[in-house]
Design a protein around this motif. Structure first.
Motif, short mmCIF file in Angstrom:
data_model
loop_
_atom_site.label_atom_id
_atom_site.label_comp_id
_atom_site.label_asym_id
_atom_site.label_seq_id
_atom_site.Cartn_x
_atom_site.Cartn_y
_atom_site.Cartn_z
N ASP A 73 15.30 -49.53 -5.62
CA ASP A 73 15.07 -49.83 -7.02
C ASP A 73 15.65 -51.18 -7.35
OD1 ASP A 73 13.92 -47.38 -7.31
OD2 ASP A 73 15.82 -46.39 -7.84
N ALA A 74 14.95 -51.93 -8.23
CA ALA A 74 15.45 -53.24 -8.65
C ALA A 74 16.70 -53.07 -9.48
CB ALA A 74 14.38 -53.97 -9.46
N ALA A 75 17.58 -54.11 -9.43
CA ALA A 75 18.82 -54.05 -10.19
C ALA A 75 18.51 -54.04 -11.67
CB ALA A 75 19.69 -55.26 -9.88
N PRO A 76 19.16 -53.19 -12.43
CA PRO A 76 18.92 -53.12 -13.88
C PRO A 76 19.24 -54.45 -14.54
CG PRO A 76 20.24 -51.27 -13.11
CD PRO A 76 20.14 -52.22 -11.99
N GLN A 77 18.50 -54.77 -15.62
CA GLN A 77 18.71 -56.02 -16.33
C GLN A 77 20.09 -56.10 -16.94
OE1 GLN A 77 16.69 -58.66 -16.55
NE2 GLN A 77 15.30 -57.69 -15.06
N GLU A 78 20.67 -54.94 -17.29
CA GLU A 78 21.98 -54.99 -17.92
C GLU A 78 23.07 -55.44 -16.98
OE1 GLU A 78 21.04 -50.66 -16.85
OE2 GLU A 78 20.03 -52.38 -17.77
N ASP A 79 22.81 -55.49 -15.63
CA ASP A 79 23.82 -55.97 -14.69
C ASP A 79 23.93 -57.49 -14.67
OD1 ASP A 79 24.49 -53.48 -14.00
OD2 ASP A 79 23.45 -53.46 -12.06
N VAL A 80 22.95 -58.20 -15.19
CA VAL A 80 22.95 -59.66 -15.15
C VAL A 80 24.13 -60.25 -15.90
CG1 VAL A 80 21.67 -61.74 -15.80
CG2 VAL A 80 20.47 -59.78 -14.81
N PRO A 81 24.43 -59.80 -17.14
CA PRO A 81 25.63 -60.36 -17.80
C PRO A 81 26.92 -60.13 -17.01
CG PRO A 81 24.25 -59.20 -19.35
CD PRO A 81 23.69 -58.88 -18.00
N THR A 82 27.00 -58.96 -16.35
CA THR A 82 28.19 -58.68 -15.55
C THR A 82 28.34 -59.68 -14.41
OG1 THR A 82 28.00 -56.34 -16.05
CG2 THR A 82 29.37 -56.92 -14.16
N LEU A 83 27.20 -59.99 -13.77
CA LEU A 83 27.23 -60.95 -12.67
C LEU A 83 27.64 -62.32 -13.15
CD1 LEU A 83 24.00 -59.91 -10.74
CD2 LEU A 83 26.35 -59.38 -10.16
N LYS A 84 27.18 -62.71 -14.32
CA LYS A 84 27.54 -64.01 -14.86
C LYS A 84 29.05 -64.10 -15.10
CE LYS A 84 23.12 -65.11 -17.06
NZ LYS A 84 22.42 -65.39 -18.33
N VAL A 85 29.61 -62.99 -15.61
CA VAL A 85 31.05 -62.97 -15.82
C VAL A 85 31.80 -63.12 -14.51
CG1 VAL A 85 32.98 -61.54 -16.57
CG2 VAL A 85 30.89 -61.61 -17.93
N GLU A 86 31.29 -62.39 -13.50
CA GLU A 86 31.96 -62.45 -12.20
C GLU A 86 31.88 -63.86 -11.61
OE1 GLU A 86 29.85 -59.46 -10.15
OE2 GLU A 86 30.91 -57.80 -11.09
N VAL A 87 30.72 -64.50 -11.76
CA VAL A 87 30.59 -65.88 -11.26
C VAL A 87 31.53 -66.82 -12.00
CG1 VAL A 87 29.01 -67.84 -11.10
CG2 VAL A 87 28.24 -65.57 -10.43
N ALA A 88 31.62 -66.62 -13.32
CA ALA A 88 32.52 -67.45 -14.11
C ALA A 88 33.97 -67.27 -13.65
CB ALA A 88 32.38 -67.09 -15.59
N VAL A 89 34.33 -66.00 -13.36
CA VAL A 89 35.69 -65.74 -12.88
C VAL A 89 35.94 -66.46 -11.56
CG1 VAL A 89 37.23 -63.96 -12.03
CG2 VAL A 89 35.92 -63.56 -14.12
N LEU A 90 34.98 -66.37 -10.65
CA LEU A 90 35.12 -67.03 -9.35
C LEU A 90 35.25 -68.55 -9.52
CD1 LEU A 90 32.53 -65.01 -7.25
CD2 LEU A 90 35.01 -64.91 -7.08
N ARG A 91 34.44 -69.11 -10.39
CA ARG A 91 34.52 -70.55 -10.64
C ARG A 91 35.87 -70.94 -11.22
NH1 ARG A 91 28.50 -71.69 -13.26
NH2 ARG A 91 27.37 -71.74 -11.27
N HIS A 92 36.37 -70.09 -12.11
CA HIS A 92 37.68 -70.36 -12.69
C HIS A 92 38.77 -70.41 -11.63
CE1 HIS A 92 41.13 -70.15 -15.36
NE2 HIS A 92 41.56 -69.09 -14.67
N HIS A 93 38.75 -69.43 -10.74
CA HIS A 93 39.77 -69.39 -9.69
C HIS A 93 39.59 -70.51 -8.69
CE1 HIS A 93 41.99 -65.81 -10.86
NE2 HIS A 93 40.82 -65.26 -11.20
N LEU A 94 38.34 -70.91 -8.45
CA LEU A 94 38.10 -72.06 -7.58
C LEU A 94 38.69 -73.32 -8.19
CD1 LEU A 94 36.81 -73.33 -5.09
CD2 LEU A 94 34.67 -73.52 -6.38
N LYS A 95 38.50 -73.45 -9.53
CA LYS A 95 39.07 -74.60 -10.24
C LYS A 95 40.59 -74.59 -10.15
CE LYS A 95 38.89 -76.89 -14.74
NZ LYS A 95 38.36 -76.81 -16.12
#
Length: 317
Positions: A73-95
């Motif tokens: 099954d395709a990933a639900p659309q509601e997971d997209v905001p969660t992924l964005k948050v996670e990416v933002a967190v990773l970018r923050h820690h990289l910074k």
């Protein structure tokens, strides 16, 4: 920043853990804990099932959103905001990590700059020392003895023509004596060598009588006939060490360094006298007291060599 014993990477409530897109859904587990597998998924750090299709992100779920997953099954659309948050967190820690690296580089540069003055001082000191050594260096080693040149040859020829005054011969006084080969003026050193810069300097070693005790009688007789004891300031009494042993000044190069003057015999009316050495450790020289005719024996007063030597050679007291 790695923490935990299960190989998890946590970032403020999120965890990265291994999983497999083809494996069955993991059993319910506490937040941030998943079953170990060969791939990675990002897991929301909250209670609930940790599966590929609900609260997590995996390669399979990502591919399913693009329609590439077979039977999934395709990933639900509601997971997209969660992924964005996670990416933002990773970018923050990289910074943050980059900032930390820059800070470390700054500290390293500061440490190097503090060390540079000492290094420069060391280099400067080494350069100064090298300059001093260079000033002391001799381009070529001094050869000894130096090779005689034409000036030495001219001086030798002049010496042979007019300055060879003496030879050895049978003496009426005692044994072998020194005789004039030609007339010798008053005030001349009849034993003066030529080109003395090519000759070794005559110096003596001080030896006491005890040190000479084990030398053979024949050699000892030669020593005592050629080398008088050192004398005190009165030029008569012998010098002695603290144990009472008489001190002798013996030519450092030994008995084979023959000098014609060694064969001067004694006379109470000498025609040659001693001239004091110019510095300590050297031998006396000689000078004629009166003009000496050709064939005449040169004689010196042994009393000027001290009591012991005079008594030894002449039997006087």
């Amino acid at each position: 920043r790695a923490r935990g014993e299960e190989g998890l990477l946590r970032f403020r409530g999120f965890a990265m853990a291994p999983c497999s897109p083809s494996s069955p859904s993991a059993a319910a587990a506490p937040s941030g804990e998943v079953e170990e597998s060969n791939d990675w998924q990002v897991v929301a750090g909250k209670k609930g099932k940790n599966s590929t299709g609900s609260q997590g992100f995996s390669p399979a779920a990502r591919d399913g959103a693009a329609g590439s997953s077979s039977g999934g099954d395709a990933a639900p659309q509601e997971d997209v905001p969660t992924l964005k948050v996670e990416v933002a967190v990773l970018r923050h820690h990289l910074k943050e990590a980059k900032k930390e690296i820059e800070q470390l580089r700054g500290q390293l540069a500061a440490a190097e700059s503090r060390a540079k003055p000492d290094a420069s001082a060391s280099v400067s000191a080494a350069a100064d020392l090298a300059d001093q050594l260079k000033k002391l260096e001799i381009a070529e080693p001094v050869k000894w003895p130096p090779e005689p040149d034409q000036r030495d040859k001219r001086r030798l020829l002049d010496h042979l023509r007019s300055e060879v005054y003496v030879s050895l011969g049978a003496s009426r006084v005692a044994g072998v004596g020194v005789f004039a080969l030609r007339s010798i003026p008053k005030g001349v050193n009849p034993f003066q060598i030529v080109n003395d810069h090519l000759a070794l300097k005559e110096q003596f070693c001080v030896c006491n009588a005890a040190e000479l005790k084990d030398i053979s009688l024949e050699v000892k007789e030669q020593l005592f006939s050629f080398f008088a004891p050192l004398t005190e300031a009165d030029d008569w009494l012998p010098q002695k060490n603290k144990k009472g042993d008489i001190l002798y000044g013996i030519l450092c190069t030994g008995l084979n360094s023959l000098n014609v003057s060694w064969y001067l015999n004694h006379s109470d009316t000498p025609n040659v006298e001693f001239k004091d050495a110019e510095s300590d450790g050297e031998f006396n020289t000689y000078v004629t007291k009166v003009p000496i005719a050709k064939g005449e024996e040169l004689l010196v007063d042994y009393r000027s060599l001290g009591r012991e030597y005079h008594a030894l050679v002449t039997g006087g007291s």
